[in-house]
Scaffold this active site. Structure first.
Site, PDB file in Angstrom:
ATOM      1  N   PHE A 161       1.449   2.248   0.380  1.00  0.00           N
ATOM      2  CA  PHE A 161       1.956   1.512   1.531  1.00  0.00           C
ATOM      3  C   PHE A 161       2.005   2.411   2.763  1.00  0.00           C
ATOM      4  O   PHE A 161       2.435   3.562   2.673  1.00  0.00           O
ATOM      5  CB  PHE A 161       3.395   1.025   1.285  1.00  0.00           C
ATOM      6  CG  PHE A 161       3.580   0.142   0.091  1.00  0.00           C
ATOM      7  CD1 PHE A 161       3.533  -1.235   0.207  1.00  0.00           C
ATOM      8  CD2 PHE A 161       3.836   0.690  -1.162  1.00  0.00           C
ATOM      9  CE1 PHE A 161       3.738  -2.068  -0.882  1.00  0.00           C
ATOM     10  CE2 PHE A 161       4.036  -0.124  -2.272  1.00  0.00           C
ATOM     11  CZ  PHE A 161       3.984  -1.510  -2.124  1.00  0.00           C
ATOM     12  N   ASP A 162       1.634   1.850   3.902  1.00  0.00           N
ATOM     13  CA  ASP A 162       1.981   2.456   5.179  1.00  0.00           C
ATOM     14  C   ASP A 162       3.489   2.270   5.372  1.00  0.00           C
ATOM     15  O   ASP A 162       4.120   1.438   4.710  1.00  0.00           O
ATOM     16  CB  ASP A 162       1.181   1.770   6.281  1.00  0.00           C
ATOM     17  CG  ASP A 162       1.473   2.335   7.661  1.00  0.00           C
ATOM     18  OD1 ASP A 162       1.824   3.522   7.775  1.00  0.00           O
ATOM     19  OD2 ASP A 162       1.366   1.561   8.627  1.00  0.00           O
ATOM     20  N   GLY A 163       4.056   3.013   6.316  1.00  0.00           N
ATOM     21  CA  GLY A 163       5.492   2.907   6.559  1.00  0.00           C
ATOM     22  C   GLY A 163       5.834   1.912   7.649  1.00  0.00           C
ATOM     23  O   GLY A 163       6.226   0.767   7.381  1.00  0.00           O
ATOM     24  N   PHE A 273      -1.798  -1.080   1.589  1.00  0.00           N
ATOM     25  CA  PHE A 273      -1.375  -2.011   2.627  1.00  0.00           C
ATOM     26  C   PHE A 273      -1.075  -1.246   3.913  1.00  0.00           C
ATOM     27  O   PHE A 273      -0.285  -0.301   3.912  1.00  0.00           O
ATOM     28  CB  PHE A 273      -0.128  -2.773   2.178  1.00  0.00           C
ATOM     29  CG  PHE A 273      -0.336  -3.612   0.961  1.00  0.00           C
ATOM     30  CD1 PHE A 273      -0.953  -4.851   1.046  1.00  0.00           C
ATOM     31  CD2 PHE A 273       0.085  -3.169  -0.292  1.00  0.00           C
ATOM     32  CE1 PHE A 273      -1.153  -5.644  -0.078  1.00  0.00           C
ATOM     33  CE2 PHE A 273      -0.106  -3.946  -1.426  1.00  0.00           C
ATOM     34  CZ  PHE A 273      -0.724  -5.188  -1.314  1.00  0.00           C
ATOM     35  N   ASP A 275      -0.845  -1.935   8.503  1.00  0.00           N
ATOM     36  CA  ASP A 275      -0.849  -2.943   9.561  1.00  0.00           C
ATOM     37  C   ASP A 275      -1.980  -2.775  10.559  1.00  0.00           C
ATOM     38  O   ASP A 275      -2.263  -3.701  11.323  1.00  0.00           O
ATOM     39  CB  ASP A 275       0.483  -2.922  10.315  1.00  0.00           C
ATOM     40  CG  ASP A 275       0.688  -1.624  11.096  1.00  0.00           C
ATOM     41  OD1 ASP A 275       0.927  -1.686  12.318  1.00  0.00           O
ATOM     42  OD2 ASP A 275       0.613  -0.541  10.491  1.00  0.00           O
TER      43      ASP A 275
END
Length: 302
Positions: A161-163, A273, A275
């Site tokens: 995951f991105d943060g 994932f 954004d």
């Protein structure tokens, strides 16, 4: 006892995310509903190749056993019900235990995420993903060109995951994009003990964390990673936020703006994932990738 999805990790997934249906979708996009349905019926006994989300789904379903079924995968598709026949047959062909499906004949299936109590929605359709995110569900637009290898790391489910704007809100990212990196660092250091607001994928990470604690004896284990452009000292607020939530990740990469692709190749995710389109495009060669169409980075595309 009546069937229920309560307490399960429910993955709602479009047919194009699970299988490679890009040639069929080209016909669907022409608007000729009859031709599309005829093509699907013609290929009814011809299983399509596996798609970008197949490795993740295959591994998640392996967490189920005769005694417990903590994972449910549901097809949520713009296909019509007749075309759905091929999707169910393909799932059976590949040994995927998928029993439930929603087929909406060209309309967004996102309105069914609430009765499904969905933990995750994966789709190739950006409008459906945006609608799901606005409704409060973790959702991502899959990149069909992503590298996908279901045989890689067969005993682990690896999810990265991105943060900011994924696990966390885009609060801090707005400072960075609207002002400067220096102002971003200052903003984060001042608020080091203040947990970041939750982002759209916090519930999914929490659900995975719950499965991890229950799956120690399973043959398939879950491994999570935070892969973020943050660096010290801004890293500390991210870690403290996870501690505040009572959620652990197994690995964390604080990259200070370095390209994420090489680090993801080392991690070998079953899904990543992020954004931002640029980060997703740089990640597709490392493994299945989905863009979370949320936050300031996606506002101009709305």
């Amino acid at each position: 006892m009546s069937p229920t999805l309560d307490g399960k990790l429910v993955v709602a997934i479009s047919s194009r995310a699970l299988f490679d249906l890009e040639s069929e979708n080209a016909v669907f996009e022409t608007g000729d509903d009859g031709a599309y349905r005829a093509l699907q019926l013609e290929r009814l006994d011809d299983p399509p190749p596996t798609g970008v989300a197949y490795p993740l789904v295959q591994k998640l379903l392996r967490l189920n056993s005769a005694a417990t079924q903590p994972v449910e995968v549901v097809i949520a598709s713009r296909n019509d019900p007749v075309s759905g026949l091929r999707i169910f047959r393909a799932a059976k062909h590949y040994g995927l235990s998928i029993e439930r499906g929603i087929f909406t004949r060209g309309r967004s299936p996102h309105r069914y995420l609430a009765p499904l109590n969905a933990s995750l929605f994966l789709s190739a359709n950006p409008q459906d993903v945006r609608a799901a995110l606005l409704a409060g569900y973790p959702a991502a637009q899959v990149y069909p060109a992503s590298a996908a290898d279901a045989a890689r790391n067969p005993d682990e489910i690896r999810i990265a995951f991105d943060g900011d704007a994924v696990l966390f809100s885009d609060q801090a990212e707005r400072v960075f994009k609207g002002e400067s990196l220096a102002r971003f660092v200052e903003h984060e250091v001042i608020r080091i003990n203040e947990p970041l607001p939750a982002g759209p994928f916090k519930p999914f990470l929490a659900a995975l964390h719950g499965l991890q604690s229950r799956a120690r004896e399973n043959t398939v284990q879950i491994r999570t990673a935070l892969v973020t452009a943050r660096s010290a000292p801004a890293h500390e607020r991210a870690i403290r936020t996870l501690l505040h939530w009572g959620i652990e990740v197994d690995e964390a990469c604080f990259l200070g703006g370095l390209p994420k692709g090489p680090f993801l190749k080392a991690f070998e995710p079953d899904f990543f994932f992020d954004d931002q389109a640029g980060h997703c495009e740089g990640a597709v060669s490392a493994g299945p990738t989905g863009q979370v169409l949320y936050g300031i980075a996606n506002e101009t595309d709305a």
